[in-house]
Design a protein around this motif. Sequence first.
Motif, PDB file in Angstrom:
ATOM      1  N   HIS A  78      38.970  48.500   8.990  1.00 52.15           N
ATOM      2  CA  HIS A  78      38.987  49.925   9.267  1.00 52.15           C
ATOM      3  C   HIS A  78      38.075  50.646  10.040  1.00 52.15           C
ATOM      4  O   HIS A  78      38.351  51.420  10.909  1.00 52.15           O
ATOM      5  CB  HIS A  78      39.646  50.812   7.897  1.00 52.15           C
ATOM      6  CG  HIS A  78      41.012  50.155   7.433  1.00 52.15           C
ATOM      7  ND1 HIS A  78      42.041  50.654   8.077  1.00 52.15           N
ATOM      8  CD2 HIS A  78      41.422  49.297   6.650  1.00 52.15           C
ATOM      9  CE1 HIS A  78      43.124  49.894   7.694  1.00 52.15           C
ATOM     10  NE2 HIS A  78      42.568  49.260   6.665  1.00 52.15           N
TER      11      HIS A  78
ATOM     12  N   ASN B 195      38.144  45.375   3.903  1.00 53.60           N
ATOM     13  CA  ASN B 195      39.333  46.051   4.297  1.00 53.60           C
ATOM     14  C   ASN B 195      38.286  47.382   4.897  1.00 53.60           C
ATOM     15  O   ASN B 195      38.879  47.853   5.672  1.00 53.60           O
ATOM     16  CB  ASN B 195      39.840  46.810   2.815  1.00 53.60           C
ATOM     17  CG  ASN B 195      41.248  47.593   3.210  1.00 53.60           C
ATOM     18  OD1 ASN B 195      41.757  47.117   4.346  1.00 53.60           O
ATOM     19  ND2 ASN B 195      41.306  48.634   2.534  1.00 53.60           N
ATOM     20  N   HIS B 196      37.119  47.787   4.336  1.00 54.62           N
ATOM     21  CA  HIS B 196      36.464  49.012   5.029  1.00 54.62           C
ATOM     22  C   HIS B 196      36.006  48.236   6.447  1.00 54.62           C
ATOM     23  O   HIS B 196      35.855  49.166   7.358  1.00 54.62           O
ATOM     24  CB  HIS B 196      35.295  49.234   4.051  1.00 54.62           C
ATOM     25  CG  HIS B 196      35.629  49.609   2.658  1.00 54.62           C
ATOM     26  ND1 HIS B 196      36.654  50.455   2.207  1.00 54.62           N
ATOM     27  CD2 HIS B 196      35.164  49.284   1.665  1.00 54.62           C
ATOM     28  CE1 HIS B 196      36.817  50.524   1.013  1.00 54.62           C
ATOM     29  NE2 HIS B 196      35.999  49.705   0.546  1.00 54.62           N
TER      30      HIS B 196
ATOM     31  N   ARG C  43      38.793  52.071  13.463  1.00 51.49           N
ATOM     32  CA  ARG C  43      38.303  53.491  14.031  1.00 51.49           C
ATOM     33  C   ARG C  43      37.668  53.493  15.124  1.00 51.49           C
ATOM     34  O   ARG C  43      37.416  54.489  15.760  1.00 51.49           O
ATOM     35  CB  ARG C  43      38.126  54.161  12.714  1.00 51.49           C
ATOM     36  CG  ARG C  43      39.000  54.371  11.652  1.00 51.49           C
ATOM     37  CD  ARG C  43      38.474  55.154  10.666  1.00 51.49           C
ATOM     38  NE  ARG C  43      39.397  55.814   9.547  1.00 51.49           N
ATOM     39  CZ  ARG C  43      39.492  55.084   8.431  1.00 51.49           C
ATOM     40  NH1 ARG C  43      38.604  54.314   7.917  1.00 51.49           N
ATOM     41  NH2 ARG C  43      40.703  55.441   7.608  1.00 51.49           N
TER      42      ARG C  43
ATOM     43  N   PRO D 137      31.961  52.488   3.907  1.00 48.39           N
ATOM     44  CA  PRO D 137      32.662  53.964   3.785  1.00 48.39           C
ATOM     45  C   PRO D 137      31.443  55.025   3.464  1.00 48.39           C
ATOM     46  O   PRO D 137      31.799  56.274   3.773  1.00 48.39           O
ATOM     47  CB  PRO D 137      33.534  53.723   2.579  1.00 48.39           C
ATOM     48  CG  PRO D 137      33.475  52.567   1.921  1.00 48.39           C
ATOM     49  CD  PRO D 137      32.827  51.714   2.967  1.00 48.39           C
TER      50      PRO D 137
ATOM     51  N   ALA E 271      37.283  53.941  -0.687  1.00 46.65           N
ATOM     52  CA  ALA E 271      36.457  54.354   0.521  1.00 46.65           C
ATOM     53  C   ALA E 271      36.535  55.807   0.474  1.00 46.65           C
ATOM     54  O   ALA E 271      35.274  56.482   0.952  1.00 46.65           O
ATOM     55  CB  ALA E 271      37.483  53.976   1.909  1.00 46.65           C
TER      56      ALA E 271
ATOM     57  N   ILE F 273      39.285  63.385   7.053  1.00 43.43           N
ATOM     58  CA  ILE F 273      39.670  62.017   7.104  1.00 43.43           C
ATOM     59  C   ILE F 273      40.487  61.275   6.049  1.00 43.43           C
ATOM     60  O   ILE F 273      40.213  61.293   4.790  1.00 43.43           O
ATOM     61  CB  ILE F 273      38.491  61.208   7.507  1.00 43.43           C
ATOM     62  CG1 ILE F 273      38.926  59.598   8.124  1.00 43.43           C
ATOM     63  CG2 ILE F 273      37.514  61.008   6.284  1.00 43.43           C
ATOM     64  CD1 ILE F 273      38.064  58.878   8.653  1.00 43.43           C
ATOM     65  N   GLN F 274      41.676  60.663   6.390  1.00 41.23           N
ATOM     66  CA  GLN F 274      42.245  59.761   5.649  1.00 41.23           C
ATOM     67  C   GLN F 274      41.926  58.418   5.851  1.00 41.23           C
ATOM     68  O   GLN F 274      41.889  57.727   6.680  1.00 41.23           O
ATOM     69  CB  GLN F 274      43.834  59.791   6.013  1.00 41.23           C
ATOM     70  CG  GLN F 274      44.634  58.969   4.838  1.00 41.23           C
ATOM     71  CD  GLN F 274      45.965  59.292   5.247  1.00 41.23           C
ATOM     72  OE1 GLN F 274      46.734  60.202   5.825  1.00 41.23           O
ATOM     73  NE2 GLN F 274      46.996  57.962   5.194  1.00 41.23           N
ATOM     74  N   MET F 275      40.991  57.896   4.467  1.00 41.39           N
ATOM     75  CA  MET F 275      40.474  56.841   4.530  1.00 41.39           C
ATOM     76  C   MET F 275      41.569  55.565   4.093  1.00 41.39           C
ATOM     77  O   MET F 275      42.613  55.907   3.870  1.00 41.39           O
ATOM     78  CB  MET F 275      39.508  56.712   3.410  1.00 41.39           C
ATOM     79  CG  MET F 275      38.371  57.818   3.911  1.00 41.39           C
ATOM     80  SD  MET F 275      37.488  57.195   5.365  1.00 41.39           S
ATOM     81  CE  MET F 275      36.219  55.919   4.900  1.00 41.39           C
ATOM     82  N   GLU F 276      41.053  54.425   4.107  1.00 41.24           N
ATOM     83  CA  GLU F 276      41.859  53.396   3.758  1.00 41.24           C
ATOM     84  C   GLU F 276      42.282  53.096   2.548  1.00 41.24           C
ATOM     85  O   GLU F 276      43.623  52.290   2.260  1.00 41.24           O
ATOM     86  CB  GLU F 276      41.339  52.009   4.504  1.00 41.24           C
ATOM     87  CG  GLU F 276      39.893  51.711   4.004  1.00 41.24           C
ATOM     88  CD  GLU F 276      38.816  52.263   4.590  1.00 41.24           C
ATOM     89  OE1 GLU F 276      39.035  53.209   5.418  1.00 41.24           O
ATOM     90  OE2 GLU F 276      37.828  51.872   4.694  1.00 41.24           O
ATOM     91  N   ASP F 277      41.650  53.774   1.509  1.00 44.70           N
ATOM     92  CA  ASP F 277      42.028  53.612   0.098  1.00 44.70           C
ATOM     93  C   ASP F 277      41.108  54.953  -0.624  1.00 44.70           C
ATOM     94  O   ASP F 277      40.192  55.445  -0.055  1.00 44.70           O
ATOM     95  CB  ASP F 277      41.955  52.201  -0.359  1.00 44.70           C
ATOM     96  CG  ASP F 277      40.360  51.720  -0.479  1.00 44.70           C
ATOM     97  OD1 ASP F 277      39.654  52.336  -0.202  1.00 44.70           O
ATOM     98  OD2 ASP F 277      40.281  50.401  -0.132  1.00 44.70           O
TER      99      ASP F 277
END
Lengths: 276, 372
Positions: free
Chosen positions: A117, A113-114, A121, A84, B58, B51-55
Amino acid sequence: MALTIKTHPLDRHLRTDRIPTLYCPGCGLGIGLGAMLRGLQKRIDEGSISPDSVVWVGGIGCSARLSFYVNYDSAHVLHGRAIPFAVGVKLANPELTVIVVGGDGDIAGIGGNHLLHAARRNIDIITVMFTNFVYAMTGGQVAPTTPLGVRTTTTPHGNPEPPLDVVKVVSSLNANYVARASITTPHYIEQYFYKALGMRGFRFIEVVSTCPEVYGRHIGLRDPVEMYNELKKRVIYKPRPTLEEAAINWEKGIVIGEYIVRDNPGFIDFLRGGNK
Amino acid sequence: MRKVFASGNIAVAEAAMTAGLKFYAGYPITPSSDLMEYLAEELPRRGGVVIQMEDEIASINAIIGASNAGVKSMTATSGPGLSLMAEGIGLAVITETPIVIAHVMRAGPSTGVPTKTTQSDIFMVRWLTHGDYIIPSFAPWSVQEAFDLTIKAFNTSEKLRTPVFILSDAILAHVWEPLVVKEPGEVEIIERKTPRSKEGYMPYLPDEDLVPPMAPFGKGYKVLVESLVHDEKGYYAPNNEKYKQLVTRLNAKITRNIDWLFEYEGFFLDDADIVLVAYGSVARTVFALAKQLRSSGLRTGLFRPKTLWPLHEKVIRDRIKGRKIIVVENNIGKLALDVERILCDREVYKAPVLNLESPTLKEVKEAVTQWL
């Protein structure tokens, strides 16, 4: 005759005042980094990448610390959060070449998780994950890639969890590039990294590595040369392996090669289109 | 300058864009979500990215990355979201990364009541994460002040290379009021210092103001952003001398600027016999009470800190005179602990109200009159 100390050809890429590194004798990370830097050097030599545009990001762990030995803009950030952070860097300045480096615990465990995603993306960064099957820096605890049954400091009765096939997981998403090499095949690390540097979207390279000091002790391969040779024996190169062959299996062999090569528009491409 | 009708969340978003926001990463959580929705609409039109991140984890790490790449960045969240961001905000502290976090308070603990307000998180923004640090926090009481203090929050983060909180709540987030939106040029905007030269650049070598010039990624400075305790070069320095030096400087760069950082508003303080202390949306009701008590003959004043952390202890001692001090807040009594500590020679009373709505005048009056 006096001993002449010559500089190493890769010195220009390193913060040489930090050498010696903290890595243990026999650690595969030096081989891996050397191969990556040779791939990068080629891109710089051919003029397709400016050294000033390269940013290295690492989370926490032995592998992540490669980020602070390189003589580039770099960041050594939180455990699991290199991706991230890198996403923010890339979106803030899409001209940058952003490279995430870390171990399997950092990238696929706490940062799993990152990773999903970023792949979904198809975000335009490169992630190089060193898999050494163990949490090395913290003293040999179980990792997401530790094979079933192996005793670690937190699985003293044997690891009851099947390992995560990270190549298969990332390939199942939208990544443009998924490859696996091994520190016993540094030429492939160099080749894949060179190739990834010239692509767009999310690019993922797994580097199977050796950790004789911590993991080797658990599996009876503490001698670095012996561990290297055992890994080398088990590495099988295939130019276009199938995902069914991706599982890391010490007995049947570890298949390296380029699993996914695509050229779908990256996240930045969509973003630019969306802004029009 | 534009006159609009806006909510507190919109005011924060507008101010952020005036301040030069270029990157927003967030994760939806009530009551902060519409701030992100507004920016998702507006910021791309002004050359920025949302941006809408995953949580939330992030999100906070992405804005730290973006800030290090040279752009002003922020996020907004509520309750559980801030809990998840704790570690990342510590990273911003030690890497001296300017970011702004709008924390829109809701009820807790845990999932609490997502759609309702409290002022429960004032210590959370103060002692959020591990280690020794001070994170400046601003607590507006109106839509206009949400705008003005957000500008100040960005200026603070850039000037001092630090994360900064805007501490709003569900009431302020969604109340609609007239707002004067100031454009760049109509309000002072502070930009982070950049290094004068690449030669000998060290990312954590401070100037006399204790703040190191900040080079962005991509310009050839070979910046090293380091989360470990580090020396001026950013190299890991696990020794007492460097640890002490770094932590002392990180705190001193904030406290040294307290005269600039600390803002407050005082009402009827000069002849006050009783001083009410309140902040944020609740202070609006307390203000009404102060006026009511005054008209009934009690010499009542109101002291309203706009900067919650760090508190300016000297200002509080100098400005809060009077026999009796009553701290009114929508929590179990938190700021009161500090007021009591600072004004230890005076009578300080807690008047907590625990209400998921904006406390009524009657309710606040009951909480206060028990001490009159």
